[in-house]
Design a protein around this motif. Structure first.
Motif, PDB file in Angstrom:
ATOM      1  N   ARG A 150      17.170 -18.159   6.467  1.00 37.87           N
ATOM      2  CA  ARG A 150      17.172 -17.835   7.901  1.00 37.87           C
ATOM      3  C   ARG A 150      17.698 -16.421   8.126  1.00 37.87           C
ATOM      4  NH1 ARG A 150      19.564 -22.668   9.712  1.00 37.87           N
ATOM      5  NH2 ARG A 150      20.908 -22.005   8.961  1.00 37.87           N
ATOM      6  N   TYR A 151      18.710 -16.061   7.342  1.00 35.04           N
ATOM      7  CA  TYR A 151      19.293 -14.730   7.510  1.00 35.04           C
ATOM      8  C   TYR A 151      18.237 -13.647   7.290  1.00 35.04           C
ATOM      9  CZ  TYR A 151      21.809 -10.466   6.962  1.00 35.04           C
ATOM     10  OH  TYR A 151      22.192  -9.163   7.126  1.00 35.04           O
ATOM     11  N   ILE A 152      17.512 -13.720   6.171  1.00 35.06           N
ATOM     12  CA  ILE A 152      16.565 -12.625   5.878  1.00 35.06           C
ATOM     13  C   ILE A 152      15.413 -12.647   6.888  1.00 35.06           C
ATOM     14  CG2 ILE A 152      15.176 -13.846   4.122  1.00 35.06           C
ATOM     15  CD1 ILE A 152      16.226 -10.180   3.816  1.00 35.06           C
ATOM     16  N   THR A 177      23.329  -7.786   0.888  1.00 39.22           N
ATOM     17  CA  THR A 177      23.844  -6.986   2.004  1.00 39.22           C
ATOM     18  C   THR A 177      25.166  -6.353   1.587  1.00 39.22           C
ATOM     19  OG1 THR A 177      25.144  -8.787   2.985  1.00 39.22           O
ATOM     20  CG2 THR A 177      22.854  -8.600   3.681  1.00 39.22           C
ATOM     21  N   SER A 214      20.556 -21.207   5.030  1.00 44.60           N
ATOM     22  CA  SER A 214      21.230 -20.166   5.806  1.00 44.60           C
ATOM     23  C   SER A 214      20.833 -18.773   5.306  1.00 44.60           C
ATOM     24  CB  SER A 214      22.749 -20.353   5.801  1.00 44.60           C
ATOM     25  OG  SER A 214      23.271 -20.038   4.540  1.00 44.60           O
ATOM     26  N   LEU A 215      20.625 -18.632   3.999  1.00 44.29           N
ATOM     27  CA  LEU A 215      20.213 -17.325   3.467  1.00 44.29           C
ATOM     28  C   LEU A 215      18.751 -17.036   3.808  1.00 44.29           C
ATOM     29  CD1 LEU A 215      22.076 -17.533   0.057  1.00 44.29           C
ATOM     30  CD2 LEU A 215      22.514 -15.880   1.854  1.00 44.29           C
ATOM     31  N   ARG A 267      25.880 -11.259   1.455  1.00 39.44           N
ATOM     32  CA  ARG A 267      24.833 -12.206   1.062  1.00 39.44           C
ATOM     33  C   ARG A 267      24.071 -11.637  -0.122  1.00 39.44           C
ATOM     34  NH1 ARG A 267      25.217 -12.280   6.699  1.00 39.44           N
ATOM     35  NH2 ARG A 267      25.334 -14.382   7.570  1.00 39.44           N
ATOM     36  N   ARG A 304       9.369 -10.622   5.393  1.00 41.30           N
ATOM     37  CA  ARG A 304      10.610 -11.406   5.379  1.00 41.30           C
ATOM     38  C   ARG A 304      10.337 -12.904   5.478  1.00 41.30           C
ATOM     39  NH1 ARG A 304      12.955 -10.067  10.095  1.00 41.30           N
ATOM     40  NH2 ARG A 304      11.206  -8.790  10.658  1.00 41.30           N
ATOM     41  N   GLU A 346      15.515 -13.880  10.157  1.00 36.94           N
ATOM     42  CA  GLU A 346      15.835 -13.734  11.577  1.00 36.94           C
ATOM     43  C   GLU A 346      16.889 -12.675  11.894  1.00 36.94           C
ATOM     44  OE1 GLU A 346      16.884 -17.638  12.938  1.00 36.94           O
ATOM     45  OE2 GLU A 346      15.027 -18.499  12.135  1.00 36.94           O
ATOM     46  N   GLN A 347      17.768 -12.403  10.954  1.00 34.97           N
ATOM     47  CA  GLN A 347      18.910 -11.566  11.334  1.00 34.97           C
ATOM     48  C   GLN A 347      19.005 -10.239  10.578  1.00 34.97           C
ATOM     49  OE1 GLN A 347      22.656 -13.750  11.326  1.00 34.97           O
ATOM     50  NE2 GLN A 347      23.757 -11.808  11.512  1.00 34.97           N
ATOM     51  N   ALA A 348      18.452 -10.214   9.365  1.00 33.68           N
ATOM     52  CA  ALA A 348      18.663  -9.040   8.510  1.00 33.68           C
ATOM     53  C   ALA A 348      18.147  -7.754   9.156  1.00 33.68           C
ATOM     54  CB  ALA A 348      17.990  -9.267   7.155  1.00 33.68           C
ATOM     55  N   ASP A 404      20.579  -6.634  11.758  1.00 37.40           N
ATOM     56  CA  ASP A 404      21.806  -6.098  11.130  1.00 37.40           C
ATOM     57  C   ASP A 404      21.558  -4.678  10.627  1.00 37.40           C
ATOM     58  OD1 ASP A 404      23.252  -8.332  11.632  1.00 37.40           O
ATOM     59  OD2 ASP A 404      23.503  -8.943   9.537  1.00 37.40           O
TER      60      ASP A 404
END
Ligand SMILES: CC(C)(COP(=O)(O)OP(=O)(O)OC[C@H]1O[C@@H](n2cnc3c(N)ncnc32)[C@H](O)[C@@H]1OP(=O)(O)O)[C@@H](O)C(=O)NCCC(=O)NCCS
Length: 166
Positions: free
Chosen positions: A31-33, A65, A28-29, A96, A19, A35-37, A40
């Motif tokens: 960071r999403y993959i 997502t 933001s995208l 996303r 990742r 740190e958060q994906a 989730d």
């Protein structure tokens, strides 16, 4: 040059995917993959699907997502409102979607969006969903979705939608 759909595999995000090396140019995208994906996916907040090439299975070329939400009928165009109840309408959400800079312009965005729409269509055959909603990150993203038939919802969030294909 464009990618053949069969040169890419779309699969759920797993522990083996790298990742950290994904860059799509939108912070933001990215960071999403990174740190958060994963969280989730583990917590069932969203299903996260990644595109990989068979020769480099750890490298994420793109992702999207899927989750569920509702929209209020009043946000939809008048001709759709007539056919729908006044209570919240079930929707699939492509929250996303992004393609790595190294794979940009090869048709992968189109492949990912088609796969996400197809997955929503299959799900809607079992659990009713009237529309597919997207959350574009910026004007370029809006233009991308508009190219594939998404139009604006009349709501405060500037979401776009597509009726689930029959
Ligand atoms: C938007 C994005 C997903 C497109 O990915 P891509 O793999 O480069 O797109 P494709 O190569 O599949 O392009 C498919 C078609 O869409 C068009 N397209 C691509 N980006 C577009 C844009 N921003 N606006 C309008 N059309 C666009 C292409 O020209 C192509 O059209 P054609 O087949 O008629 O030539 C990618 O640029 C991206 O990840 N951007 C950053 C994140 C983002 O904006 N995500 C979107 C939603 S949050």
């Amino acid at each position: 040059m464009s990618l053949a759909a069969n040169s890419i595999r779309i699969e759920p995000l797993g522990a083996g995917h790298d990742r950290l090396s994904f860059h799509c140019g939108n912070d933001s995208l990215d960071r999403y993959i990174r740190e958060q994906a994963g969280q989730d996916a583990r917590r069932d907040t969203a299903r996260v699907f990644v595109a990989v090439a068979p020769d480099r299975e750890r490298t994420i070329r793109g992702f999207f997502t899927l989750s569920a939400a509702t929209v209020v009928a009043i946000e939809l165009p008048p001709e759709m409102q007539k056919r729908l109840p006044r209570y919240p309408i079930p929707a699939a959400v492509i929250g996303r979607l992004a393609v790595d800079l190294g794979s940009r312009g090869l048709g992968l965005g189109r492949i990912l969006l088609a796969d996400a729409v197809r997955k929503a269509q299959v799900a809607a055959a079992t659990v009713v969903m009237a529309v597919i909603v997207v959350d574009p990150v910026d004007e370029a993203a809006r233009a991308f979705y508009a190219k594939f038939g998404f139009t604006s919802l009349n709501g405060p969030q500037r979401r776009m939608f597509l009726a689930v294909p029959a």
